[in-house]
Design an enzyme around this catalytic site. Structure first.
Site, PDB file in Angstrom:
ATOM      1  N   GLU A  16      -0.275  -6.568  32.775  1.00 54.20           N
ATOM      2  CA  GLU A  16      -1.525  -7.109  32.243  1.00 54.20           C
ATOM      3  C   GLU A  16      -2.167  -8.128  33.183  1.00 54.20           C
ATOM      4  O   GLU A  16      -3.363  -8.371  33.101  1.00 54.20           O
ATOM      5  CB  GLU A  16      -1.287  -7.757  30.876  1.00 54.20           C
ATOM      6  N   HIS A  33       8.479  -9.316  30.692  1.00 53.55           N
ATOM      7  CA  HIS A  33       8.457  -7.957  30.132  1.00 53.55           C
ATOM      8  C   HIS A  33       9.812  -7.634  29.537  1.00 53.55           C
ATOM      9  O   HIS A  33      10.838  -8.015  30.115  1.00 53.55           O
ATOM     10  CB  HIS A  33       8.096  -6.925  31.210  1.00 53.55           C
TER      11      HIS A  33
END
Ligand code: ACO
Length: 376
Positions: A311, A257
């Site tokens: 996710e 991320h």
């Protein structure tokens, strides 16, 4: 001489504005909406109340927010021309592309600049109604009308399924919606704020934002996580599968991320949610892939501080709720409509056109500019 700029391609750590909506604690693994821990809000707070908090700055007097409940229910009545335009979309279009068209069709000329709360209520309320209608018609099923007695999230599931949704699945999806409702200056929100800064309307800005969310480096990853789990097949294949994939220099979806260099708090909460709804074998497979994926990524990039992102367990939760992978990113977008609206209102309240610059590296400038045209 051209002015010298320091190019910063990914804008990492560059502050491009001020916001009171949400705070992403990238090094501590925190997500805060208007001062409240998003993980706590994801323990049963209805989406109407989370949206109320994001849009109004304070929590509602009661759950679910009476104001948002009434406003969203009223906004679900959609003018016939908009419904007919959505019915004319090609049924073979993937739902994510259909949703992009739906957001565009919602911009029927009634919205203008500056965006209003009512524009936001229409965006939040109508997107799931029209998406569910599209999905059912594309599958050759009768569309199901909205059910005013159901909350926002339960109504979405009921409209997709044509039957009363399972209580545990609604609770899981409600947690998902709470966690995905906003996330600081992510790529799609940045695009939305840029669009609003030009004095465009909310539907146009949201359409641009969805086009940005679609990419797999942002919101387009969760269906690829499901594909990855399917391809691995069984926990004992995970280590080798991950190693081979990284050797081919392919991405492991659901890992890494830009903002979080610590555990993604949304992923941690969704892992807990997955334990309440997921098939234990699928969950065990996901946990093994997570462990092997992290080990391989950390070995390959020791200084990068890589963790699973939101996710990864989003995919496990959305699968367990019974949504097909083609609906994962559209469902993410539906949750994000509250955050997008809050950012549109905030941007318009103190606007300055967002117009950065580029470091020009083309043919020489100055006295040798413009280049002479070729003779002849
Ligand atoms: N798979 C393979 N390699 C990875 C991954 C991954 N998931 N994540 C990071 N890396 C690699 C990078 O390519 C980089 O390699 P390099 O140094 O050889 O160029 C190195 O690890 C360091 O990466 P970072 O600088 O920490 O990552 P960055 O901030 O550039 O990218 C991103 C973040 C785009 C999310 C990346 O981790 C990625 O592509 N992940 C997979 C896609 C994904 O899961 N997207 C969903 C994000 S969550 C969201 O937006 C809602």
């Amino acid at each position: 001489m051209p002015q010298e700029f320091r190019a910063d391609p990914g804008l990492e750590g560059v502050i491009v504005g001020r916001s009171a909506i949400s705070w992403v604690g990238g090094t501590t693994g925190e997500l805060v909406y208007r001062g409240f821990d998003a993980r706590e809000l994801a323990r049963g707070v209805p989406y109407e109340s989370v949206a109320h908090l994001l849009l109004h700055g304070d929590p509602p007097a009661a759950d679910p927010s009476p104001e948002l409940t009434a406003a969203l229910a009223a906004a679900r009545g959609i003018p016939g021309p908009i419904v007919r335009a959505v019915d004319a979309l090609p049924p073979q279009q993937p739902p994510l592309d259909a949703l992009r068209s739906i957001l565009s069709v919602l911009g029927d000329g009634s919205g203008a600049y500056p965006p209003t709360l009512e524009d936001g209520y229409r965006l939040i309320a109508r997107s799931p109604v029209l998406l569910a209608r599209f999905v059912r018609r594309a599958a050759g099923q009768e569309p199901v009308p909205p059910r005013p007695e159901l909350g926002h999230v339960a109504n979405y599931l009921a409209m997709l399924r044509g039957a009363a949704p399972d209580v545990r699945q609604v609770a899981a999806l409600q947690a998902y919606f709470a966690l995905l409702a906003d996330h600081g200056m992510n790529a799609s929100t940045f695009v939305l704020r840029i669009a609003i800064s030009t004095h465009t309307d909310l539907a146009s800005a949201a359409t641009a934002a969805l086009g940005t969310l679609k990419g797999p480096l942002h919101g387009g990853a969760p269906s690829r996580v499901s594909e990855m789990l399917d391809a691995v097949g069984a926990p004992e294949h995970a280590a080798e599968w991950v190693r081979e994939r990284l050797a081919r220099r392919e991405l492991l979806y659901g890992f890494g991320h830009r903002a979080y260099k610590a555990e993604d708090p949304r992923g941690l909460r969704l892992h807990e949610v997955a334990r309440t709804v997921a098939d234990p074998r699928r969950l065990a497979l996901a946990e093994t892939v997570e462990r092997e994926g992290l080990a391989a990524l950390r070995a390959a990039h020791p200084s990068a501080r890589i963790y699973a992102n939101v996710e990864f367990y989003s995919a496990v939760v959305l699968e367990a709720i019974g949504l097909p992978p083609a609906l994962f990113t559209p469902t993410f977008a539906l949750a994000r409509t509250a955050g997008w609206t809050a950012h549109a209102l905030e941007q318009a309240a103190d606007n300055r056109l967002i117009r950065p610059d580029l470091d020009y590296v083309g043919p020489p400038t100055g006295r040798r500019w413009p280049r002479p045209l070729p003779a002849g």
